[in-house]
Design a protein around this motif. Sequence first.
Motif, mmCIF file in Angstrom:
data_model
loop_
_atom_site.group_PDB
_atom_site.id
_atom_site.type_symbol
_atom_site.label_atom_id
_atom_site.label_comp_id
_atom_site.label_asym_id
_atom_site.label_seq_id
_atom_site.Cartn_x
_atom_site.Cartn_y
_atom_site.Cartn_z
ATOM 1 N N VAL A 92 9.112 14.834 -2.500
ATOM 2 C CA VAL A 92 8.540 13.742 -1.703
ATOM 3 C C VAL A 92 8.376 12.504 -2.587
ATOM 4 N N ARG A 93 7.901 12.700 -3.803
ATOM 5 C CA ARG A 93 7.698 11.561 -4.713
ATOM 6 C C ARG A 93 9.050 10.917 -5.041
ATOM 7 N N GLN A 94 10.045 11.771 -5.260
ATOM 8 C CA GLN A 94 11.392 11.279 -5.546
ATOM 9 C C GLN A 94 11.919 10.479 -4.356
ATOM 10 N N ALA A 123 -1.474 13.707 3.507
ATOM 11 C CA ALA A 123 -0.838 12.843 2.501
ATOM 12 C C ALA A 123 -1.115 13.374 1.101
ATOM 13 N N SER A 124 -2.361 13.798 0.892
ATOM 14 C CA SER A 124 -2.720 14.332 -0.417
ATOM 15 C C SER A 124 -1.878 15.574 -0.723
ATOM 16 N N HIS A 125 -1.678 16.420 0.283
ATOM 17 C CA HIS A 125 -0.857 17.625 0.077
ATOM 18 C C HIS A 125 0.609 17.275 -0.203
ATOM 19 N N VAL A 126 1.207 16.482 0.679
ATOM 20 C CA VAL A 126 2.651 16.234 0.516
ATOM 21 C C VAL A 126 2.951 15.409 -0.742
ATOM 22 N N SER A 127 1.945 14.645 -1.206
ATOM 23 C CA SER A 127 2.204 13.809 -2.383
ATOM 24 C C SER A 127 2.320 14.646 -3.652
ATOM 25 N N ALA A 128 1.948 15.919 -3.578
ATOM 26 C CA ALA A 128 2.090 16.803 -4.743
ATOM 27 C C ALA A 128 3.492 17.405 -4.819
ATOM 28 N N TYR A 161 3.155 8.019 1.731
ATOM 29 C CA TYR A 161 2.839 9.450 1.675
ATOM 30 C C TYR A 161 2.184 9.899 2.985
ATOM 31 N N ARG A 162 1.368 9.018 3.538
ATOM 32 C CA ARG A 162 0.727 9.328 4.817
ATOM 33 C C ARG A 162 1.772 9.507 5.922
ATOM 34 N N ALA A 163 2.792 8.641 5.929
ATOM 35 C CA ALA A 163 3.828 8.737 6.965
ATOM 36 C C ALA A 163 4.588 10.060 6.835
ATOM 37 N N ASP A 202 -0.544 -0.929 -4.712
ATOM 38 C CA ASP A 202 -1.594 0.029 -5.054
ATOM 39 C C ASP A 202 -1.195 1.453 -4.742
ATOM 40 N N GLY A 203 -1.763 2.392 -5.512
ATOM 41 C CA GLY A 203 -1.434 3.803 -5.334
ATOM 42 C C GLY A 203 -2.161 4.660 -6.355
ATOM 43 N N ARG A 204 -1.441 5.682 -6.872
ATOM 44 C CA ARG A 204 -2.039 6.576 -7.856
ATOM 45 C C ARG A 204 -1.262 6.566 -9.168
ATOM 46 N N ASP A 205 0.043 6.280 -9.041
ATOM 47 C CA ASP A 205 0.941 6.385 -10.203
ATOM 48 C C ASP A 205 1.759 5.121 -10.374
ATOM 49 N N ILE A 206 1.258 3.996 -9.893
ATOM 50 C CA ILE A 206 2.070 2.777 -9.936
ATOM 51 C C ILE A 206 2.202 2.284 -11.384
ATOM 52 N N ASN A 266 -7.195 17.193 -5.983
ATOM 53 C CA ASN A 266 -5.753 17.366 -5.735
ATOM 54 C C ASN A 266 -4.947 16.304 -6.479
ATOM 55 N N ASP A 267 -5.376 15.049 -6.317
ATOM 56 C CA ASP A 267 -4.584 13.928 -6.832
ATOM 57 C C ASP A 267 -4.537 13.906 -8.360
ATOM 58 N N SER A 268 -5.623 14.358 -9.009
ATOM 59 C CA SER A 268 -5.597 14.273 -10.471
ATOM 60 C C SER A 268 -5.169 15.575 -11.145
ATOM 61 N N HIS A 269 -5.012 16.643 -10.371
ATOM 62 C CA HIS A 269 -4.588 17.909 -10.988
ATOM 63 C C HIS A 269 -3.162 18.322 -10.669
ATOM 64 N N ARG A 270 -2.462 17.549 -9.841
ATOM 65 C CA ARG A 270 -1.085 17.968 -9.536
ATOM 66 C C ARG A 270 -0.214 17.794 -10.775
ATOM 67 N N GLU A 271 0.927 18.522 -10.762
ATOM 68 C CA GLU A 271 1.779 18.491 -11.957
ATOM 69 C C GLU A 271 2.558 17.186 -12.095
ATOM 70 N N ASP A 298 0.860 -1.179 0.000
ATOM 71 C CA ASP A 298 0.000 0.000 0.000
ATOM 72 C C ASP A 298 0.900 1.233 0.000
ATOM 73 N N THR A 299 1.099 1.850 -1.165
ATOM 74 C CA THR A 299 2.048 2.965 -1.246
ATOM 75 C C THR A 299 1.503 4.252 -0.637
ATOM 76 N N GLY A 300 0.173 4.348 -0.516
ATOM 77 C CA GLY A 300 -0.409 5.531 0.121
ATOM 78 C C GLY A 300 0.123 5.694 1.543
ATOM 79 N N GLN A 310 -12.322 16.645 -2.764
ATOM 80 C CA GLN A 310 -11.163 17.534 -2.726
ATOM 81 C C GLN A 310 -9.885 16.750 -3.031
ATOM 82 N N ARG A 311 -9.787 15.554 -2.427
ATOM 83 C CA ARG A 311 -8.590 14.738 -2.657
ATOM 84 C C ARG A 311 -8.524 14.259 -4.111
ATOM 85 N N ASP A 312 -9.684 13.890 -4.673
ATOM 86 C CA ASP A 312 -9.719 13.496 -6.099
ATOM 87 C C ASP A 312 -9.149 14.622 -6.947
HETATM 88 O O1 DC Z 1 -4.257 5.554 -1.064
HETATM 89 P P1 DC Z 1 -4.293 6.533 0.084
HETATM 90 O O2 DC Z 1 -5.617 7.183 0.310
HETATM 91 O O3 DC Z 1 -3.728 5.943 1.350
HETATM 92 O O4 DC Z 1 -3.273 7.689 -0.353
HETATM 93 C C1 DC Z 1 -3.054 8.835 0.428
HETATM 94 C C2 DC Z 1 -2.620 9.998 -0.467
HETATM 95 O O5 DC Z 1 -1.326 9.733 -1.001
HETATM 96 C C3 DC Z 1 -3.528 10.248 -1.667
HETATM 97 O O6 DC Z 1 -4.352 11.372 -1.461
HETATM 98 C C4 DC Z 1 -2.608 10.474 -2.830
HETATM 99 C C5 DC Z 1 -1.257 10.070 -2.371
HETATM 100 N N1 DC Z 1 -0.679 8.950 -3.112
HETATM 101 C C6 DC Z 1 0.038 9.234 -4.241
HETATM 102 O O7 DC Z 1 0.129 10.396 -4.628
HETATM 103 N N2 DC Z 1 0.662 8.253 -4.925
HETATM 104 C C7 DC Z 1 0.561 6.975 -4.530
HETATM 105 N N3 DC Z 1 1.196 6.019 -5.211
HETATM 106 C C8 DC Z 1 -0.212 6.650 -3.387
HETATM 107 C C9 DC Z 1 -0.828 7.668 -2.700
#
Ligand code: DC
Length: 220
Positions: free
Chosen positions: A105-107, A96-101, A36-38, A125-129, A180-185, A31-33, A176-178
């Motif tokens: 942090v992603r690096q 997590a949603s904020h810092v993941s942008a 970002y949460r940590a 699982d994640g957003r960009d796997i 953030n997550d789909s509009h970040r650069e 669970d990669t989320g 809001q998280r949707d």
């Molecule tokens: O899957 P989750 O709800 O635990 O993820 C928390 C936040 O982390 C989510 O808002 C977006 C970010 N995230 C991400 O940017 N890339 C990932 N691979 C996993 C999560």
Amino acid sequence: MINVAIDGPAGAGKSTIAKAAAKKMGYIYVDTGALYRAVGVYSLRNGVDTTDGEAVAKTLPSVSVELKFQDGVQHVYLNGEDVSEEIRTPKASMAASHVSAVPAVRQFLFDLQRDIAAKNNCIMDGRDIGTVVLPHAQVKIFLTASPEARAKRRFIELQAKGAKDAFEQVLADLKQRDYNDSHREVAPLKPADDSVLVDTTALTLEASVEKVIEVIKEKL
Ligand code: DC
């Protein structure tokens, strides 16, 4: 190694479904989320504004995040402390949603994810796997459901934990998280070109797990 990438918006049931599918297939579930949460929890604990990307990036040298698998269950460690519970609060979700942008942090979390996938048969699982972390995964699934269905599931989960958040708030946070997550650069949430779309709006949990396993078996 066999790598299955599952991406999708918050609350689509990714973690529950991926966990169950991994168990049935004998793979580990990552669970990669949680990573970002940590990182988000570290900022929250230290009074760092999670919307201030530069400030968040500056915390990274003091942050160590590790994933450990105990009896197949993932635990996330922040500077040696198991924070698996603390990362699940609504505050931690938004952090997590904020810092993941933040690109730094992603690096920072990239190699950790790649290493696990290189050494284990896994469902990650994640957003960009499927798009960024494991572009060569043998199977890519984009798991989604309507915002209302997702908020309802999240709401029931929170209630079971005794949280008092109103449904409207849960739905608003999720939207809001949707956004953030789909509009970040960097690495925005979007289906990989070669992913299979699974919509769980009208599916029970069991049916969703079956569907995901079916897709995996077909692809392999
Ligand atoms: O899957 P989750 O709800 O635990 O993820 C928390 C936040 O982390 C989510 O808002 C977006 C970010 N995230 C991400 O940017 N890339 C990932 N691979 C996993 C999560």
